[in-house]
Design a protein around this motif. Structure first.
Motif, PDB file in Angstrom:
ATOM      1  N   ASP A  14       0.829  -1.194   0.000  1.00 32.89           N
ATOM      2  CA  ASP A  14       0.000   0.000   0.000  1.00 32.89           C
ATOM      3  C   ASP A  14       0.874   1.259   0.000  1.00 32.89           C
ATOM      4  N   ASP A  15       0.227   2.417   0.015  1.00 32.47           N
ATOM      5  CA  ASP A  15       0.959   3.684  -0.003  1.00 32.47           C
ATOM      6  C   ASP A  15       1.840   3.854   1.227  1.00 32.47           C
ATOM      7  N   TRP A  16       1.355   3.392   2.381  1.00 31.44           N
ATOM      8  CA  TRP A  16       2.155   3.512   3.601  1.00 31.44           C
ATOM      9  C   TRP A  16       3.471   2.755   3.463  1.00 31.44           C
ATOM     10  N   THR A  50      16.917  -4.569  19.392  1.00 31.24           N
ATOM     11  CA  THR A  50      16.839  -4.006  20.746  1.00 31.24           C
ATOM     12  C   THR A  50      15.850  -2.854  20.849  1.00 31.24           C
ATOM     13  N   ARG A  51      15.512  -2.245  19.710  1.00 28.70           N
ATOM     14  CA  ARG A  51      14.499  -1.194  19.669  1.00 28.70           C
ATOM     15  C   ARG A  51      13.620  -1.442  18.464  1.00 28.70           C
ATOM     16  N   ALA A  52      12.311  -1.265  18.657  1.00 23.36           N
ATOM     17  CA  ALA A  52      11.392  -1.535  17.561  1.00 23.36           C
ATOM     18  C   ALA A  52      10.240  -0.545  17.565  1.00 23.36           C
ATOM     19  N   VAL A  53       9.750  -0.270  16.376  1.00 21.11           N
ATOM     20  CA  VAL A  53       8.505   0.465  16.179  1.00 21.11           C
ATOM     21  C   VAL A  53       7.634  -0.429  15.311  1.00 21.11           C
ATOM     22  N   LEU A  54       6.387  -0.625  15.744  1.00 21.48           N
ATOM     23  CA  LEU A  54       5.436  -1.436  14.980  1.00 21.48           C
ATOM     24  C   LEU A  54       4.453  -0.507  14.287  1.00 21.48           C
ATOM     25  N   VAL A  55       4.298  -0.678  12.995  1.00 25.51           N
ATOM     26  CA  VAL A  55       3.314   0.065  12.214  1.00 25.51           C
ATOM     27  C   VAL A  55       2.377  -0.966  11.611  1.00 25.51           C
ATOM     28  N   LEU A  56       1.120  -0.917  12.019  1.00 30.36           N
ATOM     29  CA  LEU A  56       0.130  -1.894  11.559  1.00 30.36           C
ATOM     30  C   LEU A  56      -0.935  -1.192  10.731  1.00 30.36           C
ATOM     31  N   ASN A  57      -1.077  -1.626   9.486  1.00 35.31           N
ATOM     32  CA  ASN A  57      -2.150  -1.116   8.641  1.00 35.31           C
ATOM     33  C   ASN A  57      -3.378  -1.985   8.906  1.00 35.31           C
ATOM     34  N   ALA A  58      -4.344  -1.403   9.603  1.00 36.93           N
ATOM     35  CA  ALA A  58      -5.533  -2.145  10.032  1.00 36.93           C
ATOM     36  C   ALA A  58      -6.722  -1.934   9.105  1.00 36.93           C
ATOM     37  N   ALA A  59      -6.467  -1.520   7.879  1.00 31.79           N
ATOM     38  CA  ALA A  59      -7.562  -1.255   6.941  1.00 31.79           C
ATOM     39  C   ALA A  59      -8.320  -2.529   6.577  1.00 31.79           C
ATOM     40  N   LEU A  85      -1.043   2.766  14.305  1.00 32.63           N
ATOM     41  CA  LEU A  85      -2.112   2.127  13.544  1.00 32.63           C
ATOM     42  C   LEU A  85      -2.462   3.055  12.387  1.00 32.63           C
ATOM     43  N   VAL A  86      -2.366   2.548  11.184  1.00 34.78           N
ATOM     44  CA  VAL A  86      -2.645   3.343   9.985  1.00 34.78           C
ATOM     45  C   VAL A  86      -3.703   2.631   9.170  1.00 34.78           C
ATOM     46  N   GLY A  87      -4.238   3.335   8.179  1.00 35.07           N
ATOM     47  CA  GLY A  87      -5.197   2.730   7.257  1.00 35.07           C
ATOM     48  C   GLY A  87      -6.640   2.756   7.724  1.00 35.07           C
TER      49      GLY A  87
END
Length: 132
Positions: A14-16, A50-59, A85-87
């Motif tokens: 997707d665009d994200w 050791t460091r994380a960012v979660l980006v979840l497209n919930a569309a 949370l995106v989408g």
């Protein structure tokens, strides 16, 4: 040496994903399943990441997204990692924010071409640099 990773979780390209790949040198893009969760949890528990960012497209597949988020909430490390949370549609934002109060929910209103992806990606970058 710490290893930081941005995990992009979506059911389809997707665009994200395009925007995230343009901004971050290392992205692990996967489908948000229980098996994916086990992989991410294993990387965090072993200190491979050791460091994380979660980006979840919930569309899409929202019930399955909620299951992934349930697993995340129960995990001692991943539950503390920044979550985006995106989408989601504007009318979905409030319910998702109530269910996941620690999440940063990004809703695009208007035209996607007019959306300031850069501002959101800059926040993700700051979270990735400073996440514990």
């Amino acid at each position: 040496m710490s290893t930081a990773m941005l995990y992009y979780l979506a059911w389809h390209e997707d665009d994200w994903l395009d925007e995230v790949l343009d901004r971050f040198p290392e992205v692990n893009a996967m489908v948000p399943t229980a098996k994916t969760f086990e992989l991410i949890a294993g990387q965090r528990e072993s200190n491979e990441v050791t460091r994380a960012v979660l980006v979840l497209n919930a569309a899409e597949e929202q019930d399955r997204c909620r299951e992934f988020l349930r697993l995340r909430q129960e995990h001692p490390l991943l539950s503390k990692d920044p979550l985006y949370l995106v989408g989601l549609k504007p009318e979905e934002e409030e319910a998702w924010q109530e269910a996941y109060p620690d999440a940063k929910i990004i809703v695009i209103t208007g035209f996607a071409v007019e959306f300031d992806y850069d501002a959101v990606l800059a926040r993700m970058e700051i979270d990735l640099e400073g996440a514990h």
